[in-house]
Design a protein around this motif. Sequence first.
Motif, PDB file in Angstrom:
ATOM      1  N   TYR A 100      25.580  10.125  25.247  1.00 24.22           N
ATOM      2  CA  TYR A 100      26.191  11.086  26.158  1.00 24.22           C
ATOM      3  C   TYR A 100      25.299  11.280  27.381  1.00 24.22           C
ATOM      4  O   TYR A 100      24.166  10.782  27.433  1.00 24.22           O
ATOM      5  CB  TYR A 100      26.460  12.408  25.447  1.00 24.22           C
ATOM      6  CG  TYR A 100      25.337  12.860  24.554  1.00 24.22           C
ATOM      7  CD1 TYR A 100      24.298  13.644  25.043  1.00 24.22           C
ATOM      8  CD2 TYR A 100      25.310  12.501  23.207  1.00 24.22           C
ATOM      9  CE1 TYR A 100      23.264  14.059  24.224  1.00 24.22           C
ATOM     10  CE2 TYR A 100      24.262  12.912  22.377  1.00 24.22           C
ATOM     11  CZ  TYR A 100      23.244  13.689  22.894  1.00 24.22           C
ATOM     12  OH  TYR A 100      22.217  14.096  22.080  1.00 24.22           O
ATOM     13  N   GLU A 106      29.408  15.040  28.061  1.00 22.17           N
ATOM     14  CA  GLU A 106      29.799  13.737  28.582  1.00 22.17           C
ATOM     15  C   GLU A 106      30.498  13.947  29.911  1.00 22.17           C
ATOM     16  O   GLU A 106      31.419  14.761  30.025  1.00 22.17           O
ATOM     17  CB  GLU A 106      30.727  13.023  27.590  1.00 22.17           C
ATOM     18  CG  GLU A 106      31.191  11.650  28.027  1.00 22.17           C
ATOM     19  CD  GLU A 106      30.066  10.620  28.127  1.00 22.17           C
ATOM     20  OE1 GLU A 106      30.309   9.548  28.706  1.00 22.17           O
ATOM     21  OE2 GLU A 106      28.947  10.888  27.622  1.00 22.17           O
ATOM     22  N   LYS A 156      32.773  12.368  32.879  1.00 25.87           N
ATOM     23  CA  LYS A 156      33.710  11.289  33.177  1.00 25.87           C
ATOM     24  C   LYS A 156      34.271  11.464  34.585  1.00 25.87           C
ATOM     25  O   LYS A 156      34.372  12.580  35.102  1.00 25.87           O
ATOM     26  CB  LYS A 156      34.859  11.260  32.167  1.00 25.87           C
ATOM     27  CG  LYS A 156      34.446  10.836  30.756  1.00 25.87           C
ATOM     28  CD  LYS A 156      33.918   9.409  30.740  1.00 25.87           C
ATOM     29  CE  LYS A 156      33.574   8.943  29.344  1.00 25.87           C
ATOM     30  NZ  LYS A 156      33.004   7.580  29.334  1.00 25.87           N
ATOM     31  N   ALA A 167      35.394   9.451  25.873  1.00 27.37           N
ATOM     32  CA  ALA A 167      34.323  10.454  25.984  1.00 27.37           C
ATOM     33  C   ALA A 167      33.889  10.922  24.601  1.00 27.37           C
ATOM     34  O   ALA A 167      32.690  11.093  24.336  1.00 27.37           O
ATOM     35  CB  ALA A 167      34.799  11.633  26.821  1.00 27.37           C
ATOM     36  N   ARG A 168      34.851  11.130  23.717  1.00 30.55           N
ATOM     37  CA  ARG A 168      34.522  11.616  22.373  1.00 30.55           C
ATOM     38  C   ARG A 168      33.649  10.619  21.614  1.00 30.55           C
ATOM     39  O   ARG A 168      32.779  11.007  20.828  1.00 30.55           O
ATOM     40  CB  ARG A 168      35.804  11.904  21.596  1.00 30.55           C
ATOM     41  CG  ARG A 168      35.578  12.509  20.217  1.00 30.55           C
ATOM     42  CD  ARG A 168      36.874  12.963  19.587  1.00 30.55           C
ATOM     43  NE  ARG A 168      37.844  11.880  19.529  1.00 30.55           N
ATOM     44  CZ  ARG A 168      39.093  12.026  19.111  1.00 30.55           C
ATOM     45  NH1 ARG A 168      39.527  13.224  18.739  1.00 30.55           N
ATOM     46  NH2 ARG A 168      39.929  11.003  19.076  1.00 30.55           N
ATOM     47  N   ILE A 203      33.116  18.189  27.513  1.00 26.74           N
ATOM     48  CA  ILE A 203      33.470  17.046  28.352  1.00 26.74           C
ATOM     49  C   ILE A 203      33.798  17.540  29.756  1.00 26.74           C
ATOM     50  O   ILE A 203      34.563  18.500  29.920  1.00 26.74           O
ATOM     51  CB  ILE A 203      34.681  16.281  27.783  1.00 26.74           C
ATOM     52  CG1 ILE A 203      34.348  15.696  26.408  1.00 26.74           C
ATOM     53  CG2 ILE A 203      35.111  15.159  28.736  1.00 26.74           C
ATOM     54  CD1 ILE A 203      35.543  15.067  25.707  1.00 26.74           C
ATOM     55  N   VAL A 253      34.661  18.966  20.004  1.00 22.71           N
ATOM     56  CA  VAL A 253      34.651  19.231  21.450  1.00 22.71           C
ATOM     57  C   VAL A 253      35.193  20.642  21.653  1.00 22.71           C
ATOM     58  O   VAL A 253      36.382  20.894  21.457  1.00 22.71           O
ATOM     59  CB  VAL A 253      35.510  18.209  22.219  1.00 22.71           C
ATOM     60  CG1 VAL A 253      35.543  18.560  23.710  1.00 22.71           C
ATOM     61  CG2 VAL A 253      34.972  16.803  22.020  1.00 22.71           C
ATOM     62  N   ILE A 275      36.598  21.604  27.600  1.00 25.78           N
ATOM     63  CA  ILE A 275      36.809  20.543  28.590  1.00 25.78           C
ATOM     64  C   ILE A 275      36.846  21.190  29.970  1.00 25.78           C
ATOM     65  O   ILE A 275      37.591  22.152  30.195  1.00 25.78           O
ATOM     66  CB  ILE A 275      38.113  19.771  28.330  1.00 25.78           C
ATOM     67  CG1 ILE A 275      37.998  18.939  27.058  1.00 25.78           C
ATOM     68  CG2 ILE A 275      38.454  18.863  29.520  1.00 25.78           C
ATOM     69  CD1 ILE A 275      39.271  18.203  26.691  1.00 25.78           C
TER      70      ILE A 275
END
Length: 460
Positions: free
Chosen positions: A139, A153, A155, A175-176, A187, A219, A222
């Motif tokens: 990550y 993470e 993205k 991402a996971r 994320i 997670v 987000i």
Amino acid sequence: MKQKLTINDLETILDSQNKSLPHSKPIAQLYGLSAEVLIHLLGKYWVGDNVFGNKPLDEFLRSKPSSKLDRYKMTDRLVEVAEMLFNFQQIKGIENIIEKIKNDRVEPYFAELQSAKLIHLNDVEFYFNSPSNKKGLDYDAVILDQDKHIPCEFKCKIEDTNFSKNTISQVLKNARKQLPKQTSSIIFIKIPEQWTFQENVQELFLDSIKEFFRRTTRVFSIVYYWEEWEVLPSGQSLRMVRYNELLNPNSTSKLNKILKNKEINRSIPNWTYFSDLIKEKFGKTDLIYPKPTRAMTLINGFSWHSIINILPQVSKGNHVFYEIGVINGTRISFLIDNHNFIKFEVVDAKLKKFEVTTDKPFNKLGLDNFCYLRFQLTPSYNFTELAIYINNKLVARKSVQLNQLSILLPNITLGADLIGKRKTAFEVASIAMYEKSSSEINDNLTKYYNQEFDLKLNKI
């Protein structure tokens, strides 16, 4: 990593530039300072290739801009990446980001730095993770919050990526895979501005996130964000950053939102702005950071509620329930028009008019007694939904591409038949108005009005 740059080094660079080009404009000084910082951190060959366009790794810094807005973006991105690298020199792991930028496309790692800047803005400690090339351990960063180490993470979907629900699902899935299985994580996703111009993108985007949350408990949050650009009448350009953080209802973690500061476009404490440095040294700058204002902006959304009894019209013309804004400027109006239709009208900062109207006159909608009337403005990226509800039933709705940067002054009432001295075309029992329209606010008001006025809100 090379020796760290200091503010004294920046001042030395500016002095040297000023001797060589004593009459250069502030924007040229800003550009030159940023280029010199990148030369120090990334090397002169990298700057020659990617900033001045000899052999760029990608077109993100727009070395050959094709429009005025592209030129703004090129300069802004150059300054932004130089400022972020300078200010993050003390953060553990920054050398990994620098090496990635040297050898790969610029855009994804620019987004990683922006994600880190969002964290920094919220006064949360973090560091960049060292690459391990191992599944679940590769990550991008670690947040230190509430006595926990939270893997993150970062993205980014590059600008020319087309939007689809599958695109988001795949990004989240990838991402996971980078995150550990037994630890709560977060994320960050940067999305292209162009996506926000698609009318149905928000609904599909949020559906993808909800589906993802149903399949994972590790997670817990987000964050997605994007930039909005607008060329101002003054000839300058404005970049705004919009973001949202969603908590996973299925997460086993009890952590709260990481990003608590809503004013993400304000000046950041303990952050060296190159434009401020130029202003302090030479007393001038071309950059102006917008100051927060205590006013209603359309980006927030709002809902206006009333218990009202519409009477037979006593005169021709429009009958305004309520109106806010400024004369000959931004304005929001709730009214009955001269054909007896209920209308919701907005005039934006460019004096363009948007409106939604019921498909029947009010007397054909069964309004023969007190009713619960609601006007709601709900932002959806670059689109805004205007809606009218009667007794909690949707009677008119329209999505429009509205200038959400418009600012309204909620304390200025331009005029309303509700407060006029002459006989009105309606009677009012109660009024409420809320910024940031939400289903929770509407549900609470529905319950309140139903109890207070014994309304049968499921029927018209």
